[in-house]
Design an enzyme around this catalytic site. Structure first.
Site, PDB file in Angstrom:
ATOM      1  N   GLY A 251       0.744  -1.114  -0.076  1.00 47.23           N
ATOM      2  CA  GLY A 251      -0.076  -0.152  -0.002  1.00 47.23           C
ATOM      3  C   GLY A 251       0.602   1.230  -0.056  1.00 47.23           C
ATOM      4  N   PRO A 294       4.597  -4.953  -0.657  1.00 45.75           N
ATOM      5  CA  PRO A 294       4.543  -3.812  -1.300  1.00 45.75           C
ATOM      6  C   PRO A 294       4.794  -4.151  -3.047  1.00 45.75           C
ATOM      7  CG  PRO A 294       6.981  -4.007  -0.423  1.00 45.75           C
ATOM      8  CD  PRO A 294       5.789  -4.983   0.024  1.00 45.75           C
ATOM      9  N   ARG A 333      -4.719   3.591 -16.339  1.00 45.21           N
ATOM     10  CA  ARG A 333      -4.935   4.169 -14.903  1.00 45.21           C
ATOM     11  C   ARG A 333      -5.740   5.629 -15.148  1.00 45.21           C
ATOM     12  NH1 ARG A 333      -1.953   5.320 -11.486  1.00 45.21           N
ATOM     13  NH2 ARG A 333      -2.928   4.388  -9.884  1.00 45.21           N
ATOM     14  N   TYR A 337      -9.066   5.285 -13.212  1.00 44.44           N
ATOM     15  CA  TYR A 337      -8.880   5.985 -11.847  1.00 44.44           C
ATOM     16  C   TYR A 337      -8.599   7.444 -11.815  1.00 44.44           C
ATOM     17  CZ  TYR A 337      -7.198   1.369 -10.890  1.00 44.44           C
ATOM     18  OH  TYR A 337      -7.019  -0.023 -11.056  1.00 44.44           O
ATOM     19  N   CYS A 364      -9.894   4.414 -29.612  1.00 42.20           N
ATOM     20  CA  CYS A 364     -11.183   4.815 -30.070  1.00 42.20           C
ATOM     21  C   CYS A 364     -11.983   5.011 -29.046  1.00 42.20           C
ATOM     22  CB  CYS A 364     -11.638   4.166 -31.175  1.00 42.20           C
ATOM     23  SG  CYS A 364     -10.517   4.155 -32.659  1.00 42.20           S
ATOM     24  N   TYR A 393       1.305  -1.471 -12.297  1.00 40.84           N
ATOM     25  CA  TYR A 393      -0.026  -1.306 -12.661  1.00 40.84           C
ATOM     26  C   TYR A 393      -0.293  -0.977 -14.266  1.00 40.84           C
ATOM     27  CZ  TYR A 393      -0.649  -2.640  -8.022  1.00 40.84           C
ATOM     28  OH  TYR A 393      -0.614  -3.133  -6.608  1.00 40.84           O
TER      29      TYR A 393
HETATM   30  N1  LLP Z   1      -1.344  -7.128  -1.136  1.00 37.79           N
HETATM   31  C1  LLP Z   1      -2.381  -7.242  -1.429  1.00 37.79           C
HETATM   32  C2  LLP Z   1      -3.379  -8.351  -0.523  1.00 37.79           C
HETATM   33  C3  LLP Z   1      -3.303  -6.438  -2.330  1.00 37.79           C
HETATM   34  O1  LLP Z   1      -4.438  -6.584  -2.855  1.00 37.79           O
HETATM   35  C4  LLP Z   1      -2.236  -5.317  -3.093  1.00 37.79           C
HETATM   36  C5  LLP Z   1      -2.713  -4.546  -4.038  1.00 37.79           C
HETATM   37  C6  LLP Z   1      -1.014  -5.406  -2.546  1.00 37.79           C
HETATM   38  C7  LLP Z   1      -0.480  -6.129  -1.582  1.00 37.79           C
HETATM   39  C8  LLP Z   1       0.094  -4.353  -3.156  1.00 37.79           C
HETATM   40  O2  LLP Z   1      -0.421  -3.159  -3.047  1.00 37.79           O
HETATM   41  P1  LLP Z   1       0.524  -1.725  -3.490  1.00 37.79           P
HETATM   42  O3  LLP Z   1       1.845  -1.868  -2.724  1.00 37.79           O
HETATM   43  O4  LLP Z   1       0.807  -1.813  -4.892  1.00 37.79           O
HETATM   44  O5  LLP Z   1      -0.302  -0.668  -3.313  1.00 37.79           O
HETATM   45  N2  LLP Z   1      -4.775  -1.341 -10.087  1.00 37.79           N
HETATM   46  C9  LLP Z   1      -4.655  -0.203  -8.899  1.00 37.79           C
HETATM   47  C10 LLP Z   1      -3.990  -0.983  -7.683  1.00 37.79           C
HETATM   48  C11 LLP Z   1      -4.699  -2.187  -7.291  1.00 37.79           C
HETATM   49  C12 LLP Z   1      -4.118  -2.685  -5.887  1.00 37.79           C
HETATM   50  C13 LLP Z   1      -4.643  -3.899  -5.491  1.00 37.79           C
HETATM   51  N3  LLP Z   1      -4.137  -4.530  -4.369  1.00 37.79           N
HETATM   52  C14 LLP Z   1      -3.815   1.007  -9.334  1.00 37.79           C
HETATM   53  O6  LLP Z   1      -3.489   0.945 -10.749  1.00 37.79           O
HETATM   54  O7  LLP Z   1      -3.846   1.790  -8.850  1.00 37.79           O
END
Ligand code: LLP
Length: 442
Positions: A251, A294, A333, A337, A364, A393
């Site tokens: 996160g 992460p 993205r 978003y 398109c 992503y």
């Molecule tokens: N662990 C779990 C259980 C998760 O669901 C996620 C992300 C992570 C770790 C990794 O999170 P990060 O460190 O990358 O924030 N597609 C979206 C982001 C979706 C994240 C889903 N889960 C975007 O492009 O912003």
């Protein structure tokens, strides 16, 4: 300061030709050699942020770092993270297959997901995956059955919804959350009872939660540690168990634009470790193993996408649209978003900003806008646009919308650029197409 607080890859500079370069590779030359759109990944930035994480959590030796493959899953990057001592969070057979193929020790892999298939769970058992984070009652029973059939015991974490919801700059805490992931706090005890009394092929090791993505708050991690810790202690007492693993998910946010101020890995680590130490003291227990997963904060800053600028359109008394040769299929993205990005023209990065334009994708759909209202030095046809922070992503969520082949990806390091994902060809696009015989011969 850690690498996720930078907009640009750490090795970005303007070279003697007046062009942008990353890790000694001139971006305009890369565009010429490999064509565009092109994903470029800086190995130095990747390895630096891995080190930042390792340094930040050094004073809590029970930390296990997993890279969230969903943010970017390729053979080469999996190899790099494995070399850096990271394990992996995977969420599909495809991610499992990829990391396994990259030579990753599967004991360091954790399988997540809210609807894992029987085939995927079977593959996880076959590959000897380290942990499976079980999400729901159906999965408990399926996994127990499959493990029993194989004569194995599955080491599991229980995915729970801790009642914390993160938005980028603020969060709310509630008793329970309307989430598709994991067991609600009120369902945990029934799950544990089943594991203890019926599902003898499951071995519960700990709890798992993930509170959101692109997080800028730090206190939210303290709350998460407190809640997971409290549950762990409560469960151990009530069920005479000895679970001692807490997975805090991923996160940590990154800096897409100057308006973003993500905390560093060091700030997050301090909050988490302090909260752990407080709880260890409070409950008088030994330090639990913690996992972190992460994704974005590891790969986002290391990646840029290069595009070639094509046509432009000045709407009378309105927007000036500048179109590039990629867009929502290589970076969904902004349209999904409303994500914001920073960009420069790679072949004239330091010219004075002259115009405010909107960068439009080639797909398109009117919504295929990559960057709205960006100030750039007069963009012209043939210029190379470098969009920063596209490592996470982007490739992993890319598509073949409009039947456009996916871009290549190169890994740059100290003047060399190696292809790690080949550009798709037109032939690739029809590789899985079949024409039923009854439709006739061509
Ligand atoms: N662990 C779990 C259980 C998760 O669901 C996620 C992300 C992570 C770790 C990794 O999170 P990060 O460190 O990358 O924030 N597609 C979206 C982001 C979706 C994240 C889903 N889960 C975007 O492009 O912003």
């Amino acid at each position: 300061m850690s690498a996720n607080q930078n907009i640009k890859p750490l090795t970005t500079r303007i070279n003697e030709n007046g062009n942008l370069e990353i890790s000694g590779c001139d971006l305009t030359e890369l565009a010429g050699t490999f064509s565009t759109p092109l994903y470029v990944l800086d190995e130095v930035t990747l390895r630096t942020i891995c080190n930042d994480y390792k340094e930040a959590f050094k004073r809590y030796p029970e930390t296990r770092l997993l890279f969230a493959s969903k943010s970017l899953c390729t053979l080469a990057t999996s190899r790099i993270f494995s070399q850096e001592g990271f394990g992996f969070d995977v969420v599909s057979d495809g991610e499992m297959f990829t990391v396994n193929h990259a030579g990753v020790n599967m004991k360091t892999v954790l399988f997540n997901g809210n609807n894992k298939s029987i085939d995927e769970l079977t593959l996880a058992l076959e590959l000897g995956i380290g942990r499976i984070s079980v999400d729901n009652f159906l999965e408990l029973s399926l996994l127990n059955e499959l493990a029993l059939k194989e004569g194995k015991t599955a080491d599991i974490l229980l995915r729970i919804t801790p009642g914390i919801e993160c938005h980028t700059h603020e969060y709310i805490q509630t008793g329970h959350l309307d989430s598709k992931f994991g067991f609600d706090l009120t369902q945990i005890d029934s799950a544990i009872e089943l594991i203890k009394d019926e599902y003898k092929s499951l071995n519960i090791k700990g709890l798992h939660a993930h509170i959101g993505s692109q997080i800028f708050e730090t206190k939210v991690y303290k709350d998460e540690v407190d809640i997971l810790f409290e549950q762990m202690i409560r469960i151990n007492k009530k069920f005479a168990l000895n679970i001692d693993e807490l997975n805090l998910g991923g996160g940590l946010g990154v800096k897409y634009t100057d308006a973003d101020h993500p905390p560093s890995t060091f700030e997050i680590a301090d909050i988490i470790i302090n909260a752990l130490e407080e709880n260890i003291k409070k409950y008088g227990t030994k330090p639990p193993v913690i996992y972190l997963e992460p994704g974005r904060s590891i790969v986002c800053t290391a990646g840029v996408t290069l595009y070639t600028i094509g046509s432009s359109k000045q709407v009378p008394h309105g927007t000036k649209y500048v179109s590039v040769d990629g867009g929502m299929a290589d970076n969904p993205r902004p349209s999904m978003y409303q994500a914001k990005y920073t960009a420069r023209i790679a072949n004239k990065p330091d010219a004075a900003p002259l115009e405010t334009v909107t960068i439009a994708g080639r797909y398109c759909e009117s919504g295929d806008i990559l960057i709205k209202d960006i100030s750039l030095p007069h963009p012209e046809e043939g210029d190379i646009l470098c969009v920063y922070d596209t490592g996470a992503y982007n490739y992993s969520m890319s598509s073949n919308y409009n039947r456009v082949p996916k871009p290549a990806m190169v890994l740059v390091n100290n003047g060399s650029a190696d292809i790690i994902i080949e550009r798709e060809t037109l032939q690739d696009l029809i590789r899985n197409d079949r024409i039923p015989k009854r439709l006739g011969e061509t």
